[in-house]
Design a protein around this motif. Structure first.
Motif, PDB file in Angstrom:
ATOM      1  N   SER A  12       0.808  -1.215   0.000  1.00 13.12           N
ATOM      2  CA  SER A  12       0.000   0.000   0.000  1.00 13.12           C
ATOM      3  C   SER A  12       0.845   1.272   0.000  1.00 13.12           C
ATOM      4  O   SER A  12       0.311   2.369  -0.058  1.00 13.12           O
ATOM      5  CB  SER A  12      -0.947   0.001   1.201  1.00 13.12           C
ATOM      6  OG  SER A  12      -0.211  -0.122   2.398  1.00 13.12           O
ATOM      7  N   HIS A  17       5.554  -0.517  -4.445  1.00  8.72           N
ATOM      8  CA  HIS A  17       4.640  -1.657  -4.453  1.00  8.72           C
ATOM      9  C   HIS A  17       4.789  -2.394  -5.773  1.00  8.72           C
ATOM     10  O   HIS A  17       5.568  -1.993  -6.634  1.00  8.72           O
ATOM     11  CB  HIS A  17       3.191  -1.221  -4.208  1.00  8.72           C
ATOM     12  CG  HIS A  17       2.681  -0.205  -5.185  1.00  8.72           C
ATOM     13  ND1 HIS A  17       2.898   1.143  -5.041  1.00  8.72           N
ATOM     14  CD2 HIS A  17       1.978  -0.343  -6.326  1.00  8.72           C
ATOM     15  CE1 HIS A  17       2.340   1.796  -6.046  1.00  8.72           C
ATOM     16  NE2 HIS A  17       1.786   0.911  -6.853  1.00  8.72           N
ATOM     17  N   LEU A 132      -9.615  -0.286  -4.733  1.00  3.47           N
ATOM     18  CA  LEU A 132      -9.066  -0.816  -3.491  1.00  3.47           C
ATOM     19  C   LEU A 132      -9.691  -2.172  -3.203  1.00  3.47           C
ATOM     20  O   LEU A 132     -10.844  -2.428  -3.564  1.00  3.47           O
ATOM     21  CB  LEU A 132      -9.352   0.129  -2.323  1.00  3.47           C
ATOM     22  CG  LEU A 132      -8.436   1.330  -2.171  1.00  3.47           C
ATOM     23  CD1 LEU A 132      -8.883   2.194  -0.997  1.00  3.47           C
ATOM     24  CD2 LEU A 132      -6.996   0.917  -1.989  1.00  3.47           C
ATOM     25  N   SER A 140      -3.737  -5.431  -2.069  1.00  2.00           N
ATOM     26  CA  SER A 140      -4.158  -4.078  -1.678  1.00  2.00           C
ATOM     27  C   SER A 140      -5.189  -3.468  -2.625  1.00  2.00           C
ATOM     28  O   SER A 140      -6.036  -2.692  -2.200  1.00  2.00           O
ATOM     29  CB  SER A 140      -2.943  -3.154  -1.613  1.00  2.00           C
ATOM     30  OG  SER A 140      -1.998  -3.653  -0.708  1.00  2.00           O
TER      31      SER A 140
END
Length: 173
Positions: A12, A17, A132, A140
């Motif tokens: 996140s 990421h 999300l 995530s």
């Protein structure tokens, strides 16, 4: 019905990421490469994923060069010219949640921006959607890319990342 490709986001941290496809192949990596003076973020398309999709075009990577205190700076696709970040975060109406950018092929695309979900549109056609995840998910977020988005997939990932960073950093553009 057109083909879609799903990439799962793991992590996140906006500046570090990764995305994997549903077969756990690395697809993209977003990574901070320097923050000594100003932040530099590298977004790289991974060969393990792109080799599965010969229709992928465009640059394999991009770099986001931030100004002092993570202010908007510029970005570079591959070995291309510098482009001001604000040029990829344009809005046409003051109250609009949409942000526009011009892809390298000359097309203008639009991101509908919100903290929970973002959609990238080419005219009236959605080319990518980022959402999300749910609390029970091990990832995530989920990015769904339409087949038509593969020709500019690195630009889609770059502008998605840039819009999320701008939202988080509360840039007043």
């Amino acid at each position: 019905m057109s083909t879609s490709y799903v990439l799962l986001q793991f992590g996140s941290d906006l500046f570090s990421h990764r995305f994997e496809d549903l077969e756990s192949r690395p697809a993209f990596t977003v990574m901070t490469v320097d923050q000594q003076a100003n932040l530099i973020v590298h977004i790289a398309r991974e060969a393990a994923w792109s080799q599965q999709h010969p229709e992928i075009m465009g640059p394999r990577n991009s770099y986001l060069y931030f100004g002092p205190s993570k202010a908007p700076g510029y970005l570079v696709y591959g070995n291309g010219p510098e482009v001001a970040m604000v040029n990829h975060l344009r809005h046409k109406k003051d109250a609009s949640i949409s942000r526009y950018f011009t892809a390298q092929n000359g097309k203008e695309l639009k991101w509908k921006v919100s903290p929970q979900k973002m959609e990238c549109l080419d005219g009236r056609s959605t080319v990518a959607t980022w959402e999300l995840s749910q609390p029970e998910d091990v990832f995530s977020a989920r990015l769904t890319i339409k087949h038509s988005g593969l020709t500019m997939v690195t630009e889609i990932l770059t502008t998605l990342s840039l819009n999320r960073m701008a939202l988080h950093l509360d840039w007043k553009l």
